[in-house]
Scaffold this motif. Structure first.
Motif: not given
Length: 81
Positions: A14-15, A37-38, A72-73, A79-81
């Motif tokens: 985020x951010x 949210x972006x 959505x992320x 999203x961190x995968x």
């Protein structure tokens, strides 16, 4: 109303600096979707927001909302995968 706990946490960047947050519930996801949210207003964002709100109200399983949130992320490159 309840938190709608996910079976597995979701890591999100985020951010501007990419701070990492680990979300454990549909309630936490709803807060992030409404505040930080972006790509607010995208189809996947709105679907995830609806699903998370429904999970918090007990209308759908939390992991159904988790799936929508992860999609959505991923689309928002958060999203961190």
């Amino acid at each position: 109303m309840y938190d709608g706990w996910f079976s597995k946490p979701v890591a999100i960047a985020t951010g501007v600096s990419g701070d990492i947050r680990t979300l454990m519930s549909a309630q936490q996801a709803t807060q992030l979707l409404t505040a930080n949210w972006r790509d607010t207003g995208s189809e996947k964002h709105l679907a995830a927001l609806r699903a998370c709100r429904q999970a918090v109200q007990g209308g759908i399983p939390a992991d159904v909302a988790r799936t929508a949130f992860v999609e959505a992320a991923r689309a928002a490159h958060m999203l961190i995968e």
